[in-house]
Design a protein around this motif. Structure first.
Motif, mmCIF file in Angstrom:
data_model
loop_
_atom_site.group_PDB
_atom_site.id
_atom_site.type_symbol
_atom_site.label_atom_id
_atom_site.label_comp_id
_atom_site.label_asym_id
_atom_site.label_seq_id
_atom_site.Cartn_x
_atom_site.Cartn_y
_atom_site.Cartn_z
ATOM 1 N N ALA A 69 18.816 0.918 -37.094
ATOM 2 C CA ALA A 69 19.009 2.367 -37.190
ATOM 3 C C ALA A 69 20.262 2.814 -36.446
ATOM 4 O O ALA A 69 20.990 3.708 -36.901
ATOM 5 N N LYS A 70 20.550 2.189 -35.315
ATOM 6 C CA LYS A 70 21.729 2.572 -34.538
ATOM 7 C C LYS A 70 23.012 2.263 -35.308
ATOM 8 O O LYS A 70 23.918 3.107 -35.405
ATOM 9 N N CYS A 71 23.109 1.049 -35.850
ATOM 10 C CA CYS A 71 24.312 0.674 -36.611
ATOM 11 C C CYS A 71 24.463 1.535 -37.862
ATOM 12 O O CYS A 71 25.569 1.968 -38.210
ATOM 13 N N GLU A 72 23.348 1.803 -38.532
ATOM 14 C CA GLU A 72 23.406 2.625 -39.739
ATOM 15 C C GLU A 72 23.832 4.048 -39.409
ATOM 16 O O GLU A 72 24.635 4.657 -40.129
ATOM 17 N N SER A 73 23.319 4.589 -38.311
ATOM 18 C CA SER A 73 23.694 5.944 -37.906
ATOM 19 C C SER A 73 25.180 6.024 -37.565
ATOM 20 O O SER A 73 25.858 7.001 -37.909
ATOM 21 N N ARG A 74 25.698 4.989 -36.913
ATOM 22 C CA ARG A 74 27.116 4.995 -36.561
ATOM 23 C C ARG A 74 27.993 4.973 -37.810
ATOM 24 O O ARG A 74 28.995 5.686 -37.896
ATOM 25 N N VAL A 75 27.622 4.176 -38.800
ATOM 26 C CA VAL A 75 28.411 4.087 -40.032
ATOM 27 C C VAL A 75 28.378 5.413 -40.784
ATOM 28 O O VAL A 75 29.397 5.874 -41.319
ATOM 29 N N ILE A 76 27.204 6.049 -40.814
ATOM 30 C CA ILE A 76 27.081 7.333 -41.520
ATOM 31 C C ILE A 76 27.881 8.415 -40.808
ATOM 32 O O ILE A 76 28.551 9.249 -41.441
ATOM 33 N N SER A 77 27.839 8.423 -39.484
ATOM 34 C CA SER A 77 28.584 9.438 -38.736
ATOM 35 C C SER A 77 30.091 9.271 -38.902
ATOM 36 O O SER A 77 30.845 10.239 -38.837
ATOM 37 N N GLN A 78 30.544 8.043 -39.140
ATOM 38 C CA GLN A 78 31.969 7.796 -39.363
ATOM 39 C C GLN A 78 32.397 8.079 -40.797
ATOM 40 O O GLN A 78 33.585 7.985 -41.110
ATOM 41 N N GLY A 79 31.448 8.409 -41.658
ATOM 42 C CA GLY A 79 31.771 8.753 -43.037
ATOM 43 C C GLY A 79 31.929 7.577 -43.965
ATOM 44 O O GLY A 79 32.410 7.742 -45.094
ATOM 45 N N HIS A 80 31.516 6.384 -43.541
ATOM 46 C CA HIS A 80 31.655 5.199 -44.387
ATOM 47 C C HIS A 80 30.464 4.994 -45.316
ATOM 48 O O HIS A 80 30.510 4.124 -46.188
ATOM 49 N N LYS A 81 29.407 5.775 -45.129
ATOM 50 C CA LYS A 81 28.214 5.586 -45.935
ATOM 51 C C LYS A 81 27.485 6.910 -46.064
ATOM 52 O O LYS A 81 27.528 7.755 -45.164
ATOM 53 N N ALA B 291 7.552 -6.234 -29.867
ATOM 54 C CA ALA B 291 8.743 -5.865 -29.098
ATOM 55 C C ALA B 291 10.017 -6.274 -29.840
ATOM 56 O O ALA B 291 11.000 -5.513 -29.888
ATOM 57 N N GLN B 292 10.010 -7.457 -30.428
ATOM 58 C CA GLN B 292 11.179 -7.893 -31.197
ATOM 59 C C GLN B 292 11.354 -7.060 -32.471
ATOM 60 O O GLN B 292 12.478 -6.759 -32.880
ATOM 61 N N ILE B 293 10.224 -6.676 -33.095
ATOM 62 C CA ILE B 293 10.304 -5.816 -34.287
ATOM 63 C C ILE B 293 10.949 -4.484 -33.922
ATOM 64 O O ILE B 293 11.841 -3.979 -34.624
ATOM 65 N N ALA B 294 10.498 -3.904 -32.816
ATOM 66 C CA ALA B 294 11.051 -2.617 -32.386
ATOM 67 C C ALA B 294 12.537 -2.740 -32.059
ATOM 68 O O ALA B 294 13.341 -1.858 -32.391
ATOM 69 N N ARG B 295 12.916 -3.838 -31.420
ATOM 70 C CA ARG B 295 14.331 -4.034 -31.099
ATOM 71 C C ARG B 295 15.171 -4.149 -32.375
ATOM 72 O O ARG B 295 16.276 -3.590 -32.476
ATOM 73 N N GLY B 296 14.652 -4.869 -33.368
ATOM 74 C CA GLY B 296 15.383 -4.998 -34.627
ATOM 75 C C GLY B 296 15.539 -3.668 -35.339
ATOM 76 O O GLY B 296 16.613 -3.354 -35.872
ATOM 77 N N LEU B 297 14.466 -2.853 -35.354
ATOM 78 C CA LEU B 297 14.557 -1.538 -36.003
ATOM 79 C C LEU B 297 15.556 -0.642 -35.281
ATOM 80 O O LEU B 297 16.319 0.107 -35.914
ATOM 81 N N ALA B 298 15.559 -0.715 -33.946
ATOM 82 C CA ALA B 298 16.505 0.092 -33.182
ATOM 83 C C ALA B 298 17.947 -0.333 -33.473
ATOM 84 O O ALA B 298 18.839 0.513 -33.648
ATOM 85 N N ASN B 299 18.184 -1.639 -33.535
ATOM 86 C CA ASN B 299 19.532 -2.128 -33.857
ATOM 87 C C ASN B 299 19.963 -1.667 -35.249
ATOM 88 O O ASN B 299 21.098 -1.216 -35.458
ATOM 89 N N ILE C 284 11.334 1.947 -30.236
ATOM 90 C CA ILE C 284 10.817 2.699 -31.386
ATOM 91 C C ILE C 284 11.360 4.124 -31.369
ATOM 92 O O ILE C 284 11.760 4.679 -32.410
ATOM 93 N N GLU C 285 11.387 4.734 -30.190
ATOM 94 C CA GLU C 285 11.916 6.093 -30.073
ATOM 95 C C GLU C 285 13.398 6.148 -30.434
ATOM 96 O O GLU C 285 13.845 7.069 -31.138
ATOM 97 N N LEU C 286 14.159 5.153 -29.977
ATOM 98 C CA LEU C 286 15.590 5.128 -30.315
ATOM 99 C C LEU C 286 15.795 4.954 -31.817
ATOM 100 O O LEU C 286 16.673 5.597 -32.414
ATOM 101 N N ALA C 287 15.000 4.087 -32.444
ATOM 102 C CA ALA C 287 15.121 3.895 -33.888
ATOM 103 C C ALA C 287 14.850 5.205 -34.626
ATOM 104 O O ALA C 287 15.590 5.588 -35.550
ATOM 105 N N PHE C 288 13.796 5.922 -34.209
ATOM 106 C CA PHE C 288 13.445 7.177 -34.880
ATOM 107 C C PHE C 288 14.525 8.239 -34.657
ATOM 108 O O PHE C 288 14.894 8.976 -35.586
ATOM 109 N N CYS C 289 15.061 8.325 -33.438
ATOM 110 C CA CYS C 289 16.096 9.325 -33.152
ATOM 111 C C CYS C 289 17.378 9.043 -33.933
ATOM 112 O O CYS C 289 18.045 9.974 -34.409
ATOM 113 N N HIS C 290 17.735 7.778 -34.078
ATOM 114 C CA HIS C 290 18.930 7.445 -34.871
ATOM 115 C C HIS C 290 18.712 7.759 -36.346
ATOM 116 O O HIS C 290 19.639 8.209 -37.033
#
Length: 594
Positions: free
Chosen positions: A495-507, A485-493, A537-543
């Motif tokens: 992927a979410k942060c990485e997706s936000r940075v990419i969508s903002q054009g910083h990466k 459960a903690q592994i899945a939470r870390g992957l979701a965090n 896990i689903e949120l990590a994959f979707c991000h």
């Protein structure tokens, strides 16, 4: 009253006492029943105050005092040697100064005598020159008189020449001779005048040399007097220093005697304390034995109650489980009280204790304190984070690893603390613990700490470089639900942060998670876990699917089917929305669907 006095000791110290109050329903026992109930109410108000017991280690104190005495003795001997050396140097300087002064006196005396001799010689020469000058002046006066006489005689002869022409020739010759003599006399007079002027110049030079010699003698006399004064001052200073050193030496000797007496008294106290400690250790051993016997009896009784399956045992068990939250709250209250009374610096100092049990309890207290936001800043300011990281690196105890990782996980919830943890190598230390331990609870704490660090995109590259992502995925092998459960939470965090940075054009570019094989892991385990874990896990994959650069990897691993499943079957609206957005906005996904 006698009963109250007899049980007084049971409510004191660290004793854990249970009091059962029994009453009778009969009306005739009303007075006893009411007094018993009042006694029970008063007993419930008894509260024990925990105090930190400080023990004085007299052996350590004795060694410390003995070392200090040795240090002071060596320091005193060193100072005595230094003062003796300074005294010898001053005596040597004094002898050199006296020798120099003696030589200077001799030299000055000789120079003064020589100058006196030269002075007498100059005076004699001056007198002689003055006499010669006076003689020359007398001669000049005589010559002047002769010249005047000759001039008068010449005039007379000129008159006689007028009278007698015959004598003219004689007079002319005589006049020429006289004129010649007068010229010679005038020349001699000029020579004498020039000689007199040169003698006066020489006399002035001699007077100047005499005055210079006198001033030099005066200067040497002044120098000799100054040297005498300096010598007297140096002698006085040296004498004062010797007296002060003697006073300090006597003071140090008295201090040494006083410390020796204190050392003797400390030795006596240490011996008394050692005897007292031995008696206490014997008492502790006896109490442990009695406690072991009591625990064995209680365990037998409890086993009997469980086997009998009586309703009373079941109710007691339910009561204990129902009061778990109250116990946890009371523990936190106790920890807060310890924090207020003992102080955070003292608690953090216990992290460096040599006793393992003390370290374990101290780490647990710090971990519980770190759960409160108000305490996190204080812990970091007092050096608690450094102490926790050092303990995580040096300790080999699993319990300490678990509690320390939990404390770091709590601190990692703060953004400013995340920077400190990463810059101090916290991610690498957590990864090392994850690779060493087999304890699921320790892995859960480590995974939670790394998961909190994954929530900040600034540290993604460093987290991957330090092995944090690899360690997070490696802990999946435990198969423990809480760890996963903690592994899945870390992957979701992450992927979410990485997706936000990419969508903002910083990466730009592929996700760092894909490089570690996260897609294969998601495809294999997306439907195997409880709903809360599956949601992460689903949120990590979707991000991950929001990044166009990841499209090829997702298609190769069969991720289109997973996106379709999430968009239709996921229990969370946010996961379904993200899946539909990825499928509809990515041309490569649309092509695969068609």
């Amino acid at each position: 009253m006698q009963f109250t006095c007899s049980i007084l000791q049971l409510f004191a110290g660290t004793a854990r006492t249970s009091l059962v109050v029994t009453i009778g329903p009969s009306a005739r026992h009303y007075s006893e029943t009411s007094s018993t109930v009042l006694f029970g109410q008063r007993a419930m108000k008894i509260v024990n105050t925990i105090r930190l017991k400080e023990e004085v280690d007299y052996e350590t104190l004795y060694k410390k005092v003995e070392d200090e005495v040795d240090h002071l003795t060596s320091d005193m001997e060193r100072q005595q040697k230094l003062r003796q050396r300074e005294k010898m140097q001053l005596e040597k300087r004094l002898k050199v100064s006296e020798a120099f002064l003696h030589d200077l006196k001799m030299t000055s005396t000789m120079q003064i005598e020589n100058l006196e001799k030269e002075k007498h010689q100059f005076e004699y020469a001056i007198k002689r020159l003055m006499q010669e000058l006076e003689e020359k002046e007398g001669q000049n006066n005589v010559l002047s008189e002769k010249i005047v006489h000759l001039e008068t005689s010449l005039n007379e002869k000129k008159q006689q020449q007028l009278e007698s022409f015959s004598t003219t020739q004689i007079l002319s010759e005589t006049t020429k001779a006289h004129e010649k003599k007068v010229g010679e006399l005038l020349r001699q007079l000029e020579e004498e005048k020039s000689r007199s002027a040169s003698m006066k110049g020489h006399f002035n030079v001699l007077e100047q040399q005499l005055s210079d010699a006198q001033s030099s003698a005066q200067f040497q006399e002044n120098t000799a007097r100054e040297l005498k004064r300096d010598l007297s001052k140096v002698t006085e200073i040296f004498t004062n220093q010797v007296h002060s050193l003697e006073g300090k030496i006597s003071q140090l000797m008295s201090e040494k005697e006083l410390m020796y007496k204190e050392l003797k008294s400390a030795q006596a106290k240490v011996q008394d304390e050692a005897r007292h400690r031995q008696s206490l250790e014997a008492e502790v051993v006896r109490l442990k034995r009695s406690k072991t016997d009591n625990c064995a009896e209680e365990s037998k009784t409890l086993c009997g109650m469980v086997r009998s399956g009586s309703g009373l045992g079941s109710e007691a068990f339910m009561s204990k489980s129902g009061n778990f939250k109250e116990t946890l709250a009371s523990q936190r209250g106790t920890i807060s009280k310890i924090f207020e009374e003992v102080g955070l610096p003292n608690v953090l100092a216990l992290l460096k204790s040599e006793e393992l049990e003390v370290q374990i309890h101290a780490v647990k207290v710090v971990a519980n304190l770190a759960a409160e936001d108000i305490n996190q800043e204080k812990i970091v300011e007092e050096g608690g984070l450094d102490a926790l990281l050092s303990l995580l690196e040096t300790s080999e105890n699993t319990t300490i690893h678990r509690a320390t990782a939990g404390a770091i996980a709590n601190l990692a919830m703060n953004v400013s603390n995340q920077a400190l943890i990463m810059n101090k190598g916290g991610a690498q230390l957590l990864a090392n613990i994850a690779s060493k331990t087999d304890d699921p609870q320790t892995m859960r704490m480590v995974a939670g700490a790394i998961a909190n660090l994954c929530g900040n995109e600034k540290w993604h590259a460093m987290l991957k470089q330090d092995g944090g992502i690899k360690a997070l995925l490696g802990m999946f092998q435990t198969g423990h639900t809480d760890v996963i459960a903690q592994i899945a939470r870390g992957l979701a965090n992450f992927a979410k942060c990485e997706s936000r940075v990419i969508s903002q054009g910083h990466k730009k570019g592929r996700s760092l998670l894909i490089e570690d094989g996260i897609l294969s892991w998601i495809m294999a385990n997306s439907t195997m876990f409880p709903p809360s874990t599956r949601r992460h896990i689903e949120l990590a994959f979707c991000h991950l699917a929001q990044n166009v650069e990841n499209s090829r990897d997702i298609i190769i691993t069969g991720g289109i089917k997973e996106l379709l499943r999430i968009s239709r079957e996921s229990s969370r609206d946010d996961a379904r929305t993200l899946a539909k957005k990825a499928l509809n906005s990515n041309p490569a996904f649309l092509k695969e669907i068609q």
